[in-house]
Scaffold this active site. Structure first.
Site, PDB file in Angstrom:
ATOM      1  N   HIS A 140      -9.432   0.236  -9.218  1.00  0.00           N
ATOM      2  CA  HIS A 140     -10.518   1.197  -9.042  1.00  0.00           C
ATOM      3  C   HIS A 140     -10.225   2.492  -9.782  1.00  0.00           C
ATOM      4  O   HIS A 140      -9.073   2.828 -10.053  1.00  0.00           O
ATOM      5  CB  HIS A 140     -10.730   1.515  -7.557  1.00  0.00           C
ATOM      6  CG  HIS A 140     -11.103   0.321  -6.742  1.00  0.00           C
ATOM      7  ND1 HIS A 140     -12.366  -0.224  -6.754  1.00  0.00           N
ATOM      8  CD2 HIS A 140     -10.369  -0.451  -5.901  1.00  0.00           C
ATOM      9  CE1 HIS A 140     -12.400  -1.269  -5.947  1.00  0.00           C
ATOM     10  NE2 HIS A 140     -11.201  -1.437  -5.428  1.00  0.00           N
ATOM     11  N   ALA A 170      13.689  -5.017  -0.132  1.00  0.00           N
ATOM     12  CA  ALA A 170      12.494  -5.464   0.568  1.00  0.00           C
ATOM     13  C   ALA A 170      11.574  -4.285   0.897  1.00  0.00           C
ATOM     14  O   ALA A 170      12.034  -3.177   1.174  1.00  0.00           O
ATOM     15  CB  ALA A 170      12.886  -6.186   1.855  1.00  0.00           C
ATOM     16  N   THR A 188       6.992   2.062  -8.798  1.00  0.00           N
ATOM     17  CA  THR A 188       5.996   2.840  -9.522  1.00  0.00           C
ATOM     18  C   THR A 188       6.461   3.274 -10.906  1.00  0.00           C
ATOM     19  O   THR A 188       5.675   3.829 -11.668  1.00  0.00           O
ATOM     20  CB  THR A 188       5.623   4.098  -8.723  1.00  0.00           C
ATOM     21  OG1 THR A 188       6.804   4.902  -8.557  1.00  0.00           O
ATOM     22  CG2 THR A 188       5.057   3.742  -7.359  1.00  0.00           C
ATOM     23  N   ARG A 246      22.144   2.216  -6.107  1.00  0.00           N
ATOM     24  CA  ARG A 246      23.457   2.166  -6.758  1.00  0.00           C
ATOM     25  C   ARG A 246      23.424   1.150  -7.888  1.00  0.00           C
ATOM     26  O   ARG A 246      22.496   0.353  -8.011  1.00  0.00           O
ATOM     27  CB  ARG A 246      24.560   1.800  -5.770  1.00  0.00           C
ATOM     28  CG  ARG A 246      24.436   0.403  -5.167  1.00  0.00           C
ATOM     29  CD  ARG A 246      25.603   0.118  -4.226  1.00  0.00           C
ATOM     30  NE  ARG A 246      25.478  -1.142  -3.540  1.00  0.00           N
ATOM     31  CZ  ARG A 246      25.850  -2.331  -4.047  1.00  0.00           C
ATOM     32  NH1 ARG A 246      26.363  -2.399  -5.262  1.00  0.00           N
ATOM     33  NH2 ARG A 246      25.707  -3.446  -3.343  1.00  0.00           N
TER      34      ARG A 246
END
Length: 201
Positions: A126, A176, A181, A199
């Site tokens: 969008h 997890a 990004t 690390r």
């Protein structure tokens, strides 16, 4: 006695159904013009949608676990491919009940492990502009997209989200429930929302 009979019937049903999953997946792939190599193994049903301009190339030994009986970690969903761009999955990839939405270009390298309920998107879907979002056609056209590259030997933990424009370096580990990004260097562990450096490996 009833419990034993029930469990025996459940096991037998599971065995019989398991014999059908891979042939059905191959048929689905063929109907969607998906090129795939040898050693395809599927447990559970897959959902596949490839548009006329979409192209999918899969290497050898893709292993898919899909659905509540084959990926028992919660938040179940089927393994889903939705491809309008170019999706490349190389050799020896394992993936559990995840969604790959490819509007532009996604490449998954060799020996990659993708944990259950991971999602990989190369688009925002969008517009960020609220006026455009109220106009579906303009909203879709103005959505930003960028390629995703997951290099060889990457491990992606369950319930992670890989967003557009990201490159994950060779041998990296994503913890997890992470939201990736930005680019991740090779052989590093990243985790969190947004994913941050933990690390080196």
């Amino acid at each position: 006695m009833i419990s034993i009979s029930f469990k025996a019937c459940r096991k037998l049903t599971s065995i019989l159904k398991s014999k059908l999953y891979t042939p059905l997946a191959k048929l689905t792939f063929q109907l969607n013009a998906i090129q795939y190599g040898s050693g395809l193994s599927v447990r559970g049903r897959v959902k596949t949608y490839v548009t006329r301009r979409g192209r999918v190339v899969i290497g050898n030994n893709l292993k898919i676990n899909s659905g509540e009986n084959h990926n028992i970690i919660g938040r179940q969903q089927k393994f889903t491919l939705w491809v309008e761009g170019k999706l490349t999955i190389k050799n020896n990839v394992g993936v559990s009940a995840s969604a790959i939405i490819c509007n532009h270009d996604i490449t998954i390298g060799n020996n990659v492990v993708i944990g259950g309920n991971t999602v990989i998107y190369d688009t925002n879907f969008h517009s960020l502009n609220p006026e455009l979002r109220n106009k579906p056609e303009l909203d879709r056209k103005s959505a930003k997209y960028a390629p995703v590259l997951i290099n060889d030997n990457v491990f992606i933990g369950a319930h992670s989200t890989i967003l557009k424009g990201v490159e994950i370096g060779e041998g990296a580990v994503i913890g997890a429930c992470s939201v990736v990004t930005r680019n991740i260097p090779a052989r590093e562990i990243w985790a969190g929302n947004p994913a941050c450096y933990i690390r080196k490996i």
